[in-house]
Write a protein that holds these residues in place. Sequence first.
Motif, PDB file in Angstrom:
ATOM      1  N   VAL A 129      41.807  58.462  33.107  1.00 38.70           N
ATOM      2  CA  VAL A 129      43.250  58.468  33.354  1.00 38.70           C
ATOM      3  C   VAL A 129      43.931  57.681  32.236  1.00 38.70           C
ATOM      4  O   VAL A 129      43.310  56.832  31.590  1.00 38.70           O
ATOM      5  CB  VAL A 129      43.593  57.839  34.725  1.00 38.70           C
ATOM      6  N   PRO A 130      45.218  57.940  31.973  1.00 38.20           N
ATOM      7  CA  PRO A 130      45.941  57.111  30.999  1.00 38.20           C
ATOM      8  C   PRO A 130      45.939  55.648  31.428  1.00 38.20           C
ATOM      9  O   PRO A 130      45.876  55.339  32.624  1.00 38.20           O
ATOM     10  CB  PRO A 130      47.356  57.699  31.030  1.00 38.20           C
ATOM     11  N   LEU A 131      46.020  54.757  30.459  1.00 35.64           N
ATOM     12  CA  LEU A 131      45.995  53.329  30.769  1.00 35.64           C
ATOM     13  C   LEU A 131      47.051  52.948  31.800  1.00 35.64           C
ATOM     14  O   LEU A 131      46.829  52.077  32.642  1.00 35.64           O
ATOM     15  CB  LEU A 131      46.219  52.512  29.493  1.00 35.64           C
ATOM     16  N   ASP A 132      48.214  53.600  31.734  1.00 33.06           N
ATOM     17  CA  ASP A 132      49.294  53.277  32.671  1.00 33.06           C
ATOM     18  C   ASP A 132      49.483  54.373  33.719  1.00 33.06           C
ATOM     19  O   ASP A 132      50.541  54.466  34.337  1.00 33.06           O
ATOM     20  CB  ASP A 132      50.605  53.059  31.920  1.00 33.06           C
ATOM     21  N   GLY A 133      48.435  55.189  33.929  1.00 31.69           N
ATOM     22  CA  GLY A 133      48.568  56.308  34.854  1.00 31.69           C
ATOM     23  C   GLY A 133      47.539  56.324  35.962  1.00 31.69           C
ATOM     24  O   GLY A 133      47.095  57.384  36.403  1.00 31.69           O
ATOM     25  N   TRP A 134      47.161  55.135  36.449  1.00 33.34           N
ATOM     26  CA  TRP A 134      46.164  55.047  37.516  1.00 33.34           C
ATOM     27  C   TRP A 134      46.701  55.608  38.838  1.00 33.34           C
ATOM     28  O   TRP A 134      47.859  55.359  39.188  1.00 33.34           O
ATOM     29  CB  TRP A 134      45.795  53.585  37.749  1.00 33.34           C
ATOM     30  N   PRO A 135      45.891  56.346  39.596  1.00 34.94           N
ATOM     31  CA  PRO A 135      46.295  56.700  40.960  1.00 34.94           C
ATOM     32  C   PRO A 135      46.537  55.427  41.767  1.00 34.94           C
ATOM     33  O   PRO A 135      45.825  54.431  41.607  1.00 34.94           O
ATOM     34  CB  PRO A 135      45.075  57.464  41.501  1.00 34.94           C
ATOM     35  N   LYS A 136      47.517  55.458  42.629  1.00 36.29           N
ATOM     36  CA  LYS A 136      47.889  54.240  43.352  1.00 36.29           C
ATOM     37  C   LYS A 136      46.743  53.726  44.210  1.00 36.29           C
ATOM     38  O   LYS A 136      46.615  52.516  44.439  1.00 36.29           O
ATOM     39  CB  LYS A 136      49.134  54.485  44.207  1.00 36.29           C
ATOM     40  N   GLU A 137      45.883  54.636  44.705  1.00 35.53           N
ATOM     41  CA  GLU A 137      44.758  54.213  45.545  1.00 35.53           C
ATOM     42  C   GLU A 137      43.765  53.358  44.765  1.00 35.53           C
ATOM     43  O   GLU A 137      43.046  52.536  45.340  1.00 35.53           O
ATOM     44  CB  GLU A 137      44.026  55.425  46.128  1.00 35.53           C
ATOM     45  N   LEU A 138      43.702  53.569  43.440  1.00 38.84           N
ATOM     46  CA  LEU A 138      42.798  52.795  42.594  1.00 38.84           C
ATOM     47  C   LEU A 138      43.507  51.603  41.957  1.00 38.84           C
ATOM     48  O   LEU A 138      42.913  50.547  41.775  1.00 38.84           O
ATOM     49  CB  LEU A 138      42.195  53.681  41.505  1.00 38.84           C
ATOM     50  N   ALA A 139      44.774  51.775  41.619  1.00 44.78           N
ATOM     51  CA  ALA A 139      45.517  50.706  40.948  1.00 44.78           C
ATOM     52  C   ALA A 139      45.616  49.455  41.817  1.00 44.78           C
ATOM     53  O   ALA A 139      45.689  48.333  41.292  1.00 44.78           O
ATOM     54  CB  ALA A 139      46.913  51.198  40.576  1.00 44.78           C
ATOM     55  N   ARG A 140      45.607  49.633  43.143  1.00 49.24           N
ATOM     56  CA  ARG A 140      45.765  48.475  44.027  1.00 49.24           C
ATOM     57  C   ARG A 140      44.455  47.715  44.229  1.00 49.24           C
ATOM     58  O   ARG A 140      44.463  46.620  44.795  1.00 49.24           O
ATOM     59  CB  ARG A 140      46.298  48.938  45.384  1.00 49.24           C
ATOM     60  N   LEU A 141      43.335  48.267  43.779  1.00 51.64           N
ATOM     61  CA  LEU A 141      42.046  47.609  43.959  1.00 51.64           C
ATOM     62  C   LEU A 141      41.892  46.432  43.003  1.00 51.64           C
ATOM     63  O   LEU A 141      42.432  46.428  41.902  1.00 51.64           O
ATOM     64  CB  LEU A 141      40.901  48.610  43.740  1.00 51.64           C
ATOM     65  N   GLN A 142      41.117  45.446  43.419  1.00 50.31           N
ATOM     66  CA  GLN A 142      40.925  44.235  42.641  1.00 50.31           C
ATOM     67  C   GLN A 142      39.861  44.423  41.556  1.00 50.31           C
ATOM     68  O   GLN A 142      38.842  45.084  41.762  1.00 50.31           O
ATOM     69  CB  GLN A 142      40.503  43.082  43.552  1.00 50.31           C
ATOM     70  N   VAL A 143      40.128  43.837  40.396  1.00 49.16           N
ATOM     71  CA  VAL A 143      39.136  43.801  39.325  1.00 49.16           C
ATOM     72  C   VAL A 143      38.256  42.566  39.478  1.00 49.16           C
ATOM     73  O   VAL A 143      37.038  42.622  39.292  1.00 49.16           O
ATOM     74  CB  VAL A 143      39.828  43.791  37.946  1.00 49.16           C
ATOM     75  N   SER A 144      38.852  41.441  39.827  1.00 48.22           N
ATOM     76  CA  SER A 144      38.090  40.207  39.979  1.00 48.22           C
ATOM     77  C   SER A 144      37.303  40.227  41.280  1.00 48.22           C
ATOM     78  O   SER A 144      37.548  41.045  42.168  1.00 48.22           O
ATOM     79  CB  SER A 144      39.037  39.002  39.969  1.00 48.22           C
ATOM     80  N   GLY A 145      36.331  39.356  41.375  1.00 45.12           N
ATOM     81  CA  GLY A 145      35.570  39.229  42.613  1.00 45.12           C
ATOM     82  C   GLY A 145      34.291  40.023  42.651  1.00 45.12           C
ATOM     83  O   GLY A 145      33.612  40.056  43.683  1.00 45.12           O
ATOM     84  N   THR A 146      33.935  40.654  41.525  1.00 47.81           N
ATOM     85  CA  THR A 146      32.678  41.411  41.504  1.00 47.81           C
ATOM     86  C   THR A 146      31.535  40.487  41.101  1.00 47.81           C
ATOM     87  O   THR A 146      30.868  40.674  40.094  1.00 47.81           O
ATOM     88  CB  THR A 146      32.763  42.608  40.533  1.00 47.81           C
ATOM     89  N   GLU A 147      31.322  39.455  41.907  1.00 46.08           N
ATOM     90  CA  GLU A 147      30.225  38.516  41.666  1.00 46.08           C
ATOM     91  C   GLU A 147      29.054  38.918  42.553  1.00 46.08           C
ATOM     92  O   GLU A 147      29.116  38.784  43.774  1.00 46.08           O
ATOM     93  CB  GLU A 147      30.666  37.082  41.956  1.00 46.08           C
ATOM     94  N   LEU A 148      28.011  39.419  41.941  1.00 43.98           N
ATOM     95  CA  LEU A 148      26.848  39.909  42.667  1.00 43.98           C
ATOM     96  C   LEU A 148      25.591  39.188  42.188  1.00 43.98           C
ATOM     97  O   LEU A 148      25.534  38.717  41.048  1.00 43.98           O
ATOM     98  CB  LEU A 148      26.679  41.417  42.463  1.00 43.98           C
ATOM     99  N   ASP A 149      24.601  39.133  43.042  1.00 43.68           N
ATOM    100  CA  ASP A 149      23.336  38.475  42.716  1.00 43.68           C
ATOM    101  C   ASP A 149      22.172  39.392  43.044  1.00 43.68           C
ATOM    102  O   ASP A 149      22.284  40.306  43.868  1.00 43.68           O
ATOM    103  CB  ASP A 149      23.187  37.170  43.505  1.00 43.68           C
ATOM    104  N   ASP A 150      21.055  39.126  42.400  1.00 48.44           N
ATOM    105  CA  ASP A 150      19.796  39.767  42.760  1.00 48.44           C
ATOM    106  C   ASP A 150      19.036  38.833  43.690  1.00 48.44           C
ATOM    107  O   ASP A 150      18.757  37.675  43.328  1.00 48.44           O
ATOM    108  CB  ASP A 150      18.950  40.044  41.508  1.00 48.44           C
TER     109      ASP A 150
END
Length: 258
Positions: A123-144
Amino acid sequence: MSSEQTTAPGGGAGGEDSPFRHEVTHRDKAPQYVLPLVVRIERSEPPARTDALESAARAVLVMLSDERSQGDGEWAQAVRDWQDARIRKVVRRARGAEWRRAEALPGITVMGRSAEVRVFPPVPLDGWPKELARLQVSGTELDDLEVPGDPDATAPVLWMSPDVDMSAGKAMAQAGHGAQLAWWELSDETRAAWRDAGFPLSVRTPPPALWAQLTTSGLPLVRDAGFTEIAPGLTVAVEGYDRAGALPERVRRPVTWR
């Protein structure tokens, strides 16, 4: 987590016009697109970090190989526009109703052992679907929970830099970059064989001595531009991509996607 990658060995994907270059090229003047990926992270059952990284790498390969991304397919123009500019990927997280809304959008979900990663057409940098644009980028801290075993020596290995501390989301984007570099190095025949085998691959972090060897051996290398989270520098070495066309029967198993 967003990122850009740059570099490859001589020829192939590493030419003067490659979007994997760090230097400014005419590709920076093209309309900029991003490949969205969403990882499912439920509070009670988060995925293992390594499985999430490997699933993200496979998700990128599934998108590139899908018939909708080829020729006159419905996603083909978006994929071409994305690859004609800087190669950007953004990983966001979702759970519960957020995940269900994301799954309702056109895309492909790749299932790992514990991870679910959905990839969407660029998608264009400024053309995200609203369902995805509202999702958080931070907080993807995962462990093995368990130390990953040795990588599969019969399939490609994406070696992550031991010198760079990244969130899981950033590392997922980098693994996706490495998988894309491998894809670009292969013939159509080898790509088809890798896909038929289910895109087997491993993501691992080498000891410093091995990393030094990998990064001076002429392998495809991912160099992050440093726009988010980390300083510019090498993040992934892509080893064994040439093995993708001669996978033994024991690893010829389809990856699950929908």
